[in-house]
Design an enzyme around this catalytic site. Structure first.
Site, mmCIF file in Angstrom:
data_model
loop_
_atom_site.group_PDB
_atom_site.id
_atom_site.type_symbol
_atom_site.label_atom_id
_atom_site.label_comp_id
_atom_site.label_asym_id
_atom_site.label_seq_id
_atom_site.Cartn_x
_atom_site.Cartn_y
_atom_site.Cartn_z
ATOM 1 N N ASP A 1 50.288 44.567 36.822
ATOM 2 C CA ASP A 1 48.954 44.354 37.383
ATOM 3 C C ASP A 1 49.699 44.083 38.847
ATOM 4 O O ASP A 1 50.912 44.049 39.057
ATOM 5 C CB ASP A 1 48.374 42.903 37.107
ATOM 6 C CG ASP A 1 46.567 42.970 37.154
ATOM 7 O OD1 ASP A 1 46.390 43.888 38.524
ATOM 8 O OD2 ASP A 1 46.318 42.149 36.548
ATOM 9 N N ARG B 1 35.038 51.201 42.517
ATOM 10 C CA ARG B 1 35.264 50.985 43.858
ATOM 11 C C ARG B 1 34.007 52.477 44.149
ATOM 12 O O ARG B 1 33.976 53.484 43.532
ATOM 13 C CB ARG B 1 36.574 51.377 44.388
ATOM 14 C CG ARG B 1 37.476 50.288 43.235
ATOM 15 C CD ARG B 1 36.888 48.318 44.059
ATOM 16 N NE ARG B 1 37.932 47.634 43.213
ATOM 17 C CZ ARG B 1 37.419 46.600 43.259
ATOM 18 N NH1 ARG B 1 36.525 45.621 43.640
ATOM 19 N NH2 ARG B 1 38.721 45.233 42.845
ATOM 20 N N HIS C 1 44.497 35.950 39.974
ATOM 21 C CA HIS C 1 44.144 36.329 41.914
ATOM 22 C C HIS C 1 44.786 34.895 42.249
ATOM 23 O O HIS C 1 45.739 34.980 43.723
ATOM 24 C CB HIS C 1 43.270 36.556 42.108
ATOM 25 C CG HIS C 1 42.472 38.429 41.216
ATOM 26 N ND1 HIS C 1 42.146 38.009 39.979
ATOM 27 C CD2 HIS C 1 42.077 39.274 42.091
ATOM 28 C CE1 HIS C 1 41.863 39.628 39.619
ATOM 29 N NE2 HIS C 1 41.810 40.116 40.456
ATOM 30 N N ARG D 1 32.803 41.753 32.195
ATOM 31 C CA ARG D 1 33.646 43.138 32.822
ATOM 32 C C ARG D 1 34.446 43.010 31.312
ATOM 33 O O ARG D 1 34.975 44.275 31.522
ATOM 34 C CB ARG D 1 35.170 42.320 33.623
ATOM 35 C CG ARG D 1 34.531 42.632 35.006
ATOM 36 C CD ARG D 1 35.674 41.985 35.540
ATOM 37 N NE ARG D 1 36.979 43.028 36.001
ATOM 38 C CZ ARG D 1 38.628 42.701 36.102
ATOM 39 N NH1 ARG D 1 38.536 41.077 36.316
ATOM 40 N NH2 ARG D 1 39.371 43.510 36.203
ATOM 41 N N ASP E 1 40.555 51.884 40.563
ATOM 42 C CA ASP E 1 39.756 50.402 39.640
ATOM 43 C C ASP E 1 38.154 50.697 39.545
ATOM 44 O O ASP E 1 37.394 50.861 40.587
ATOM 45 C CB ASP E 1 39.995 49.261 40.455
ATOM 46 C CG ASP E 1 40.992 48.108 40.016
ATOM 47 O OD1 ASP E 1 41.710 48.769 39.221
ATOM 48 O OD2 ASP E 1 41.649 47.559 40.835
ATOM 49 N N LYS F 1 43.758 47.203 29.675
ATOM 50 C CA LYS F 1 44.233 45.970 30.734
ATOM 51 C C LYS F 1 43.352 44.453 30.517
ATOM 52 O O LYS F 1 42.529 44.982 29.487
ATOM 53 C CB LYS F 1 44.309 45.924 31.764
ATOM 54 C CG LYS F 1 42.441 46.406 33.179
ATOM 55 C CD LYS F 1 42.198 46.599 33.948
ATOM 56 C CE LYS F 1 40.724 46.367 34.739
ATOM 57 N NZ LYS F 1 40.405 47.042 36.566
ATOM 58 N N HIS F 2 43.458 43.050 30.121
ATOM 59 C CA HIS F 2 45.095 42.867 30.897
ATOM 60 C C HIS F 2 45.721 42.514 30.002
ATOM 61 O O HIS F 2 45.843 40.915 29.555
ATOM 62 C CB HIS F 2 45.151 41.514 31.636
ATOM 63 C CG HIS F 2 44.071 42.204 33.296
ATOM 64 N ND1 HIS F 2 42.608 42.020 32.782
ATOM 65 C CD2 HIS F 2 43.773 42.821 34.205
ATOM 66 C CE1 HIS F 2 42.187 42.331 33.894
ATOM 67 N NE2 HIS F 2 42.533 42.839 34.951
#
Length: 356
Positions: free
Chosen positions: A294, A119, A222, A179, A111, A209-210
């Protein structure tokens, strides 16, 4: 839970048509006075039996935390590995050695969107959020920035970036926010496509995405179930960036989210497990690339109701090409659950990849 089981069974029914049987009688010999026996040597031209276990394993992308974990899962046959945010950073310097040891191609995913989702930025570099990129750069400049990001990822052995997000912001969801490139659906698509082109110019697979859009869902997948506006409304807003992006960056992949979409199939099954979502993607949008799920373990929209051994075959039965998950698991048990689903006709054999 019943709705997910029903989905798998429905997929199996669709795949279960048998070829017609030829019941034409064999021809009758015209003479029985002379019988000639000829000895022949027959050479079999049939292909070796396909290893279903190997095929389904190639459709899996589990999370990994270090070299030993990655090696074990790749030796089990998985098609790719996902470097989790809690992985040993040294893994980013060990991918080339891992490739030599495994001896076959495989994908390495991460990601890396920029902003709050990038990351190992201390190794891979730090970059602005998509919102900031769109506010301060032209489309061409964003493409160049994504190329820069892609070069860094590729230099560390990464071949797939789960980016860009092309959800449309505006629903007040923290999980989307900066984002997203924009609250304007067409701008979100334009900038997302540019970011994808930049990554792919650097040799990294971009993943939109998504799908079919998280921006105006009722919550964060999440944390639990999230319901989008009805499908008819998504066509007017949240699906627009995907239409734009698919047209402008046709070689990119897509990630299907866990949102429930009223009016899509039964209106209760998350898109990632919903054959109607993959049908919409393939048939309405004419998308022919790779469709990832996902995360099937790290997100409560799925994990609250299904184990990984249930969720992965359900996703593949629905039409996913690659099942993604992050949490620790018994990869052999997941593979076996998929093999059983193929043998039961729930995952169509026609959907399995060629291996060899």
């Amino acid at each position: 839970m019943k709705r997910f089981v029903g989905l798998i069974l429905a997929a199996g029914m669709l795949a279960g048509c048998a070829a017609p049987v030829d019941d034409t009688p064999a021809p009758t010999p015209t003479s029985t006075t002379t019988t000639t026996t000829t000895s022949t040597t027959t050479t079999s031209t049939s292909k070796p039996e396909v290893d279903v276990r190997e095929q389904v394993a190639r459709m899996l992308m589990p999370g990994v935390v270090n070299y030993a974990d990655a090696k074990a899962k790749l030796q089990a046959g998985v098609g790719g590995i996902f470097i989790t945010s809690w992985a040993d950073p040294n893994l980013l310097y060990q991918i080339e050695g891992l490739r030599k040891e495994i001896g076959r191609p495989f994908d390495v995913a991460i990601d890396f969107e920029g902003g709050r989702v990038q990351r190992f930025s201390e190794i891979l570099g730090a970059h602005p959020s998509p919102r900031e990129l769109a506010a301060t750069m032209s489309v061409e400049q964003v493409e160049a920035k994504a190329y820069e990001i892609g070069k860094s990822l590729r230099a560390h052995g990464i071949t797939v970036d789960f980016a860009p997000v092309i959800d449309v912001d505006g629903g007040g969801l923290e999980v989307v926010g900066d984002r997203s490139f924009s609250q304007d659906p067409r701008l979100a698509g334009d900038y997302g496509a540019a970011f994808a082109r930049g990554l792919q110019s650097a040799g990294v697979q971009a993943v939109f995405k998504h799908y079919p859009g998280h921006g105006h869902a009722s919550g964060d997948t999440h944390l639990g179930e999230a319901i989008t506006p009805p499908l008819s409304q998504l066509f007017q807003h949240d699906l627009i960036p995907f239409e734009e992006a698919f047209a402008q960056a046709p070689d990119a992949a897509v990630m299907v989210g866990h949102m429930v979409v009223p009016g899509l199939g039964d209106g209760t099954t998350p898109a990632s497990l919903n054959n109607h979502a993959y049908g919409l993607l393939r048939n309405h949008h004419n998308f022919h690339g790779t469709a990832y799920t996902d995360d099937l373990t790290g997100m409560a929209a799925i994990s609250n109701t299904m184990s990984i051994e249930q969720a992965v075959p359900a996703a593949l039965a629905a039409g996913a090409d690659q099942a993604l998950w992050s949490s620790a698991s018994n990869v052999d048990a997941v593979i076996e659950s998929c093999v059983q689903a193929v043998e039961a006709g729930q995952i169509p054999r026609s959907h399995l990849p060629q291996v060899g």
